[in-house]
Design a protein around this motif. Sequence first.
Motif, PDB file in Angstrom:
ATOM      1  N   ALA A   7       0.842  -1.194   0.000  1.00  0.00           N
ATOM      2  CA  ALA A   7       0.000   0.000   0.000  1.00  0.00           C
ATOM      3  C   ALA A   7       0.872   1.236   0.000  1.00  0.00           C
ATOM      4  N   SER A   8       0.310   2.335  -0.483  1.00  0.00           N
ATOM      5  CA  SER A   8       1.023   3.609  -0.454  1.00  0.00           C
ATOM      6  C   SER A   8       1.017   4.225   0.939  1.00  0.00           C
ATOM      7  N   ALA A   9       0.082   3.799   1.771  1.00  0.00           N
ATOM      8  CA  ALA A   9       0.019   4.256   3.165  1.00  0.00           C
ATOM      9  C   ALA A   9      -0.707   3.207   3.978  1.00  0.00           C
ATOM     10  N   TYR A  10      -0.334   3.123   5.249  1.00  0.00           N
ATOM     11  CA  TYR A  10      -1.021   2.193   6.140  1.00  0.00           C
ATOM     12  C   TYR A  10      -2.260   2.891   6.680  1.00  0.00           C
ATOM     13  N   ASN A  11      -3.178   3.164   5.766  1.00  0.00           N
ATOM     14  CA  ASN A  11      -4.368   3.946   6.108  1.00  0.00           C
ATOM     15  C   ASN A  11      -5.448   3.034   6.678  1.00  0.00           C
ATOM     16  N   SER A  12      -6.637   3.601   6.886  1.00  0.00           N
ATOM     17  CA  SER A  12      -7.710   2.856   7.548  1.00  0.00           C
ATOM     18  C   SER A  12      -8.080   1.587   6.788  1.00  0.00           C
ATOM     19  N   LEU A  13      -8.175   1.662   5.456  1.00  0.00           N
ATOM     20  CA  LEU A  13      -8.553   0.482   4.687  1.00  0.00           C
ATOM     21  C   LEU A  13      -7.444  -0.563   4.696  1.00  0.00           C
ATOM     22  N   THR A  14      -6.189  -0.137   4.561  1.00  0.00           N
ATOM     23  CA  THR A  14      -5.076  -1.079   4.609  1.00  0.00           C
ATOM     24  C   THR A  14      -5.054  -1.804   5.949  1.00  0.00           C
ATOM     25  N   ASP A 345     -18.736   6.839  12.012  1.00  0.00           N
ATOM     26  CA  ASP A 345     -17.335   7.170  11.820  1.00  0.00           C
ATOM     27  C   ASP A 345     -16.543   7.117  13.126  1.00  0.00           C
ATOM     28  N   PHE A 346     -15.395   7.825  13.197  1.00  0.00           N
ATOM     29  CA  PHE A 346     -14.465   7.693  14.309  1.00  0.00           C
ATOM     30  C   PHE A 346     -15.153   7.748  15.677  1.00  0.00           C
ATOM     31  N   PHE A 347     -14.675   6.902  16.596  1.00  0.00           N
ATOM     32  CA  PHE A 347     -15.023   7.065  18.008  1.00  0.00           C
ATOM     33  C   PHE A 347     -14.039   8.072  18.606  1.00  0.00           C
ATOM     34  N   SER A 348     -12.783   7.671  18.743  1.00  0.00           N
ATOM     35  CA  SER A 348     -11.742   8.590  19.211  1.00  0.00           C
ATOM     36  C   SER A 348     -10.384   7.963  18.943  1.00  0.00           C
ATOM     37  N   ASN A 349      -9.429   8.799  18.597  1.00  0.00           N
ATOM     38  CA  ASN A 349      -8.038   8.366  18.441  1.00  0.00           C
ATOM     39  C   ASN A 349      -7.142   8.938  19.528  1.00  0.00           C
ATOM     40  N   ASN A 395     -13.619   3.674  13.737  1.00  0.00           N
ATOM     41  CA  ASN A 395     -12.283   3.328  14.224  1.00  0.00           C
ATOM     42  C   ASN A 395     -11.930   4.050  15.522  1.00  0.00           C
ATOM     43  N   ALA A 396     -11.086   3.399  16.308  1.00  0.00           N
ATOM     44  CA  ALA A 396     -10.604   3.978  17.564  1.00  0.00           C
ATOM     45  C   ALA A 396      -9.172   3.522  17.781  1.00  0.00           C
ATOM     46  N   ALA A 397      -8.398   4.363  18.460  1.00  0.00           N
ATOM     47  CA  ALA A 397      -6.994   4.033  18.694  1.00  0.00           C
ATOM     48  C   ALA A 397      -6.506   4.657  19.988  1.00  0.00           C
ATOM     49  N   ALA A 398      -5.449   4.055  20.545  1.00  0.00           N
ATOM     50  CA  ALA A 398      -4.721   4.597  21.697  1.00  0.00           C
ATOM     51  C   ALA A 398      -5.694   5.006  22.808  1.00  0.00           C
ATOM     52  N   GLY A 399      -5.616   6.273  23.261  1.00  0.00           N
ATOM     53  CA  GLY A 399      -6.475   6.721  24.338  1.00  0.00           C
ATOM     54  C   GLY A 399      -7.943   6.641  24.018  1.00  0.00           C
ATOM     55  N   GLY A 400      -8.303   6.670  22.732  1.00  0.00           N
ATOM     56  CA  GLY A 400      -9.695   6.512  22.351  1.00  0.00           C
ATOM     57  C   GLY A 400     -10.228   5.133  22.673  1.00  0.00           C
ATOM     58  N   GLU A 554       9.109   0.027  11.879  1.00  0.00           N
ATOM     59  CA  GLU A 554       7.686  -0.191  12.060  1.00  0.00           C
ATOM     60  C   GLU A 554       6.866   0.990  11.564  1.00  0.00           C
ATOM     61  N   SER A 555       7.440   1.888  10.785  1.00  0.00           N
ATOM     62  CA  SER A 555       6.693   3.040  10.302  1.00  0.00           C
ATOM     63  C   SER A 555       5.566   2.640   9.379  1.00  0.00           C
ATOM     64  N   ALA A 556       5.558   1.390   8.909  1.00  0.00           N
ATOM     65  CA  ALA A 556       4.447   0.920   8.079  1.00  0.00           C
ATOM     66  C   ALA A 556       3.155   0.857   8.861  1.00  0.00           C
ATOM     67  N   VAL A 557       3.226   0.867  10.183  1.00  0.00           N
ATOM     68  CA  VAL A 557       2.033   0.804  11.008  1.00  0.00           C
ATOM     69  C   VAL A 557       1.865   2.141  11.713  1.00  0.00           C
ATOM     70  N   ALA A 558       0.782   2.831  11.421  1.00  0.00           N
ATOM     71  CA  ALA A 558       0.550   4.141  12.011  1.00  0.00           C
ATOM     72  C   ALA A 558       0.031   3.999  13.428  1.00  0.00           C
ATOM     73  N   ALA A 559       0.268   5.017  14.232  1.00  0.00           N
ATOM     74  CA  ALA A 559      -0.195   4.985  15.612  1.00  0.00           C
ATOM     75  C   ALA A 559      -1.698   5.148  15.693  1.00  0.00           C
ATOM     76  N   THR A 560      -2.289   5.845  14.755  1.00  0.00           N
ATOM     77  CA  THR A 560      -3.735   5.984  14.697  1.00  0.00           C
ATOM     78  C   THR A 560      -4.166   5.799  13.262  1.00  0.00           C
ATOM     79  N   PRO A 561      -5.397   5.322  13.041  1.00  0.00           N
ATOM     80  CA  PRO A 561      -5.836   5.101  11.663  1.00  0.00           C
ATOM     81  C   PRO A 561      -5.825   6.382  10.854  1.00  0.00           C
ATOM     82  N   ALA A 562      -5.194   6.356   9.717  1.00  0.00           N
ATOM     83  CA  ALA A 562      -5.137   7.533   8.856  1.00  0.00           C
ATOM     84  C   ALA A 562      -6.368   7.617   7.984  1.00  0.00           C
ATOM     85  N   ASP A 563      -6.551   8.760   7.350  1.00  0.00           N
ATOM     86  CA  ASP A 563      -7.683   8.954   6.452  1.00  0.00           C
ATOM     87  C   ASP A 563      -7.366   8.406   5.080  1.00  0.00           C
TER      88      ASP A 563
END
Length: 564
Positions: A7-14, A345-349, A395-400, A554-563
């Motif tokens: 993928a070009s980015a580790y975005n939400s769909l990836t 859509d998003f809960f919280s990131n 989607n939700a991530a980290a503190g979310g 590990e930069s292929a994996v984002a800390a929060t889901p990207a758009d």
Amino acid sequence: MHILVVASAYNSLTQRVHAELRDRRHTVAVELALHDDSIRDAVHLHRPELVVAPMLKTAVPRDVWQSHTCLIVHPGPVGDRGPSSLDWAVHEGARSWGVTVLQAEDDMDAGAVWASVRCALPPVAKSDLYRNEVSDAAVTAVLEAVDRFASGSYTPRPQGGDTVRVRPYFRQALRRISWDSDSTDSVVRTLRAADSQPGVLDELLGAEWFLHGGHAEDTLRGRPGDLLATRAGAICRATADGAVWIPELRPRRAPGVPATFKLPATTALAGRLPVLPEIPPPLHADGPRRTWSDIRYREEGQAGFLLFTFPGGAMSTTQCRRLLDAYRVACARPTSVLVLGGARDFFSNGIHLNVIEAAADPAGESWANLNAMNDLVEAVLTTTDRLVVAAVAGNAAAGGVMLAAAADEVWCRAGAVLNPHYRLMGLYGSEYWTYSLPRRVGEAAAARLTEEALPMTAGEALRLGLVDRVVDRAPQEFAGEVTRLAARLASFPATGQRIAAKKSDRERAESIRPLAAHRGEELARMHRIIFDPTAPYHALRRSFVRKQPSGRAESAVAATPADC
């Protein structure tokens, strides 16, 4: 099967495709297509049986697709071609769309079709559609295509020449807003088609900005193009027949300067804004009005619903404090069930990395944001006079994730992706995760989730105990189903007994180890990281916000889901 996801980015769909394939027992490697040879190198390294590309902005090299079956996900129906498929669909007001999984070949989007799935396009922003309706259709199509490939007997069908429509890249010239003549509906549609990328380029207060997000306003009026008011970081701008609220802006990048990023509109315009009235967002829904508010409260019998939706799922210090104030208002109401979450859509990131990056003192703003987020989570954990339900529509991530986990029950839409970890941003984590996560999944699973730092599906979260209920509904149907379930929960005779038991359980847990001890230990470790200028967090945050390579494996994996 051994599958390589490129993928070009580790975005939400990836992330979702990655997690869904893992759930089905495939072994999955993920590599980013960062340069011309990266796909070729990834194939040579992993030697996959199948290559899947959920989001790819570059062509697959000929020698790769000739030697390996490469499945490309195109966010458009069969016969639709071009790099801006979804932009065109939203711009033209399409109500039905589709996703096609096709085989890579020389001509982009022209390969044989392995699977295609239709989906609805409700009138919401492009990025929302991409993460929800389009994501649902894409995953269904990918899994179907993978099964067909695995069968060894399926022959993909060529695309018919008569039904092909090739459309160009949706340039800024096509997105231009004429404030003097464009109606509110037209402006909103234009803004929706550009959200969250690339935004709509416009002139405002003597500078050029990309506008992000757009919501109709049916009461405020003024000379077309003029700014009329502010609200919770957003600006209201007059159209030919009304006005729109614009929550975020991004400065146009000048040559030779670092990449710019989205910020709350009033923050981006600091020092330029004229004196404007600040109109507080209405907390209580007021009939069929069209206006914008990022926090709303309503009731259905004994069930209260505190709805919130913040751009990108990020929650700044101010947004956390406003949501906490609203939570306290909701807790003063005579309800037995309180539902916390958005309609879709998003809960919280978690914390707002963009606002932190833009602050004069990023470390100080990080600390303030963390404490505001912790205050909100603490309020949820210490609510003992009613049941609290986290309704995770997206989607939700980290503190979310930890905000949701603090609730008594977590109801998660089937298509949501959860990232219950902090490590990839160089952080230890807070929001009482050392209490909430082990309480739900156990110590061993909590350690594994935070160390592996991988996205997970709602189904996997249910199996682990992080989620209590998976709501298998379309994005537009989630809120209605949650309302029905919450009303039923409030009507159960056993709910009163659960509330009484909840108070006793909280008192017992507090006597064993107070919540303050969890918070103190977590924040002590976070303080050491945040106020150390050499800590990786600062470089990782900067790279994430400005969409630059971090230089870490590990930069292929984002800390929060990207758009999208």
